[in-house]
Design a protein around this motif. Structure first.
Motif, mmCIF file in Angstrom:
data_model
loop_
_atom_site.group_PDB
_atom_site.id
_atom_site.type_symbol
_atom_site.label_atom_id
_atom_site.label_comp_id
_atom_site.label_asym_id
_atom_site.label_seq_id
_atom_site.Cartn_x
_atom_site.Cartn_y
_atom_site.Cartn_z
ATOM 1 N N GLY A 1 17.429 -25.542 -1.902
ATOM 2 C CA GLY A 1 16.100 -25.691 -2.551
ATOM 3 C C GLY A 1 14.905 -25.977 -1.350
ATOM 4 O O GLY A 1 15.204 -25.302 -0.329
ATOM 5 N N VAL A 2 13.674 -26.463 -1.756
ATOM 6 C CA VAL A 2 12.645 -26.408 -0.748
ATOM 7 C C VAL A 2 12.439 -27.750 -0.114
ATOM 8 O O VAL A 2 12.771 -29.029 -1.023
ATOM 9 N N GLY A 3 11.983 -28.025 0.964
ATOM 10 C CA GLY A 3 11.365 -29.283 1.552
ATOM 11 C C GLY A 3 9.964 -28.885 1.665
ATOM 12 O O GLY A 3 9.399 -28.046 1.943
ATOM 13 N N GLY B 1 7.424 -34.078 -11.945
ATOM 14 C CA GLY B 1 8.854 -34.427 -12.385
ATOM 15 C C GLY B 1 9.770 -34.631 -11.035
ATOM 16 O O GLY B 1 10.790 -35.225 -11.232
ATOM 17 N N TYR B 2 9.209 -34.685 -9.827
ATOM 18 C CA TYR B 2 9.809 -34.903 -8.680
ATOM 19 C C TYR B 2 10.371 -36.695 -8.717
ATOM 20 O O TYR B 2 9.400 -37.255 -8.559
ATOM 21 N N ARG B 3 11.610 -36.632 -8.580
ATOM 22 C CA ARG B 3 11.989 -38.245 -8.327
ATOM 23 C C ARG B 3 12.859 -38.347 -7.326
ATOM 24 O O ARG B 3 13.740 -39.343 -7.164
ATOM 25 N N GLY B 4 12.733 -37.622 -6.242
ATOM 26 C CA GLY B 4 13.641 -37.687 -5.089
ATOM 27 C C GLY B 4 13.119 -38.310 -3.973
ATOM 28 O O GLY B 4 11.943 -39.364 -4.290
ATOM 29 N N LEU C 1 13.659 -32.607 -0.620
ATOM 30 C CA LEU C 1 13.022 -33.548 0.332
ATOM 31 C C LEU C 1 11.523 -33.320 0.280
ATOM 32 O O LEU C 1 11.007 -32.308 0.402
ATOM 33 N N VAL C 2 10.966 -34.473 0.451
ATOM 34 C CA VAL C 2 9.428 -34.455 0.715
ATOM 35 C C VAL C 2 9.267 -35.168 1.953
ATOM 36 O O VAL C 2 9.576 -36.421 2.133
ATOM 37 N N GLN C 3 8.721 -34.706 3.002
ATOM 38 C CA GLN C 3 8.084 -35.536 4.401
ATOM 39 C C GLN C 3 6.559 -35.675 4.356
ATOM 40 O O GLN C 3 5.882 -34.723 4.291
ATOM 41 N N LEU C 4 6.201 -37.069 4.690
ATOM 42 C CA LEU C 4 4.809 -37.112 4.624
ATOM 43 C C LEU C 4 4.254 -37.649 5.866
ATOM 44 O O LEU C 4 4.983 -38.420 6.644
#
Length: 299
Positions: free
Chosen positions: A169-171, A245-248, A197-200
């Protein structure tokens, strides 16, 4: 221990944001109230008591491992370079599994030796995903904003879609999205179940004027969400991801030289402020800026 406002267990910290040995970083995160950690390979292999001891420290911390980073410059190579990177990937996947991480972060290639053939890139990502399958690991592919061919999340999604693997998938990294000024509405084109994954993070200046400044800012001058010049953009990104709909998981990836010179607990407290702001904003379906929230509470 610090207390979070609202249900924000989906927010965590990267070990690269804190100074000191691994056990002190993990202790600061736990005492601040975080429940998860994004691990840097350097913190594991560089631990003074060895890799096995580092793995045990992670297990004893009680923190859930968000993911493991970072595999660089993997795709688009050929010959001995490709074989070399496959060996590196196998070692990274082995450590990823050992620390209990379910996601390996791979960043797009910056190498001038890598091809710009998107189908060849997709084929390499497919191979990486296949290597990860036996260990039950997902691969999150992230487009670095100075990547040679893949430098936006839209490009990363194209390559991931072509590779067509269930564990690939994508990050999403907010810094790179803001640095390239990628239209956030394009997130609508991404399957939220394929965002692993989402990095902030944020940064202090309104714009980045060169690739050199972009790299320097990314590696030395990031700040936590809500501390920089792009609070509204960070809030928009989080709301946009939630809406599609992202819930990760979200992890604060903050490379900052100043934070490396102050106690880990002090930095972790700054991260708590960001987590509280983002958690409240998401839960309330509104986008208050941090300054306005402080004024409201003071009143």
């Amino acid at each position: 221990m610090s207390q979070f406002n609202g249900n924000i267990d989906c927010f965590g910290m990267d070990t690269i944001s804190l100074a000191g040995p691994l056990h002190l970083k993990l202790d600061a995160m736990r005492r601040a109230g975080f429940t998860q950690v994004m691990l840097s390979a350097r913190d594991i292999v560089g631990y003074e008591h060895g890799v096995d001891a580092a793995i045990e420290v992670v297990r004893q911390s009680g923190l859930r491992v968000t993911g493991f980073q970072v595999l660089r410059d993997f795709e688009g190579l050929s010959g001995s370079l490709r074989a070399y990177k496959v060996d590196i990937a196998k070692s990274m996947l082995e450590m990823c599994s050992a620390v209990g991480a379910k996601v390996l972060l791979a960043c797009s290639s910056t190498s001038t030796h890598a091809t710009d053939d998107i189908d060849a890139i997709a084929a390499d990502l497919r191979r990486l995903a296949m290597l990860a399958i036996p260990r039950g690991i997902k691969v999150a592919f992230e487009g670095l904003s100075w990547g040679r061919t893949i430098n936006e999340f839209t490009h990363a999604w194209d390559a991931v879609s072509r590779a067509d693997m269930p564990n690939l998938g994508v990050g999403i990294d907010s810094f790179h999205a803001f640095a390239t000024r990628t239209d956030l509405s394009l997130l609508d084109d991404i399957d939220p179940d394929k965002i692993f994954l989402v990095q902030l993070s944020d940064f202090m200046w309104n714009e980045i004027r060169s690739v050199e400044e972009r790299i320097n800012t990314a590696r030395h001058f990031r700040v936590f969400p809500g501390e920089g010049a792009h609070s509204a953009d960070v809030a928009e990104l989080v709301h946009k991801l939630h809406r599609i709909g992202y819930r990760g998981d979200y992890s604060f990836e903050v490379f900052n030289d100043d934070y490396q010179q102050i106690p880990p607990m002090t930095v972790a407290q700054r991260a708590v402020t960001s987590a509280n702001w983002l958690g409240e904003a998401v839960l309330q379906r509104s986008v208050p800026l941090p300054g306005r929230m402080r004024l409201k509470r003071a009143a």
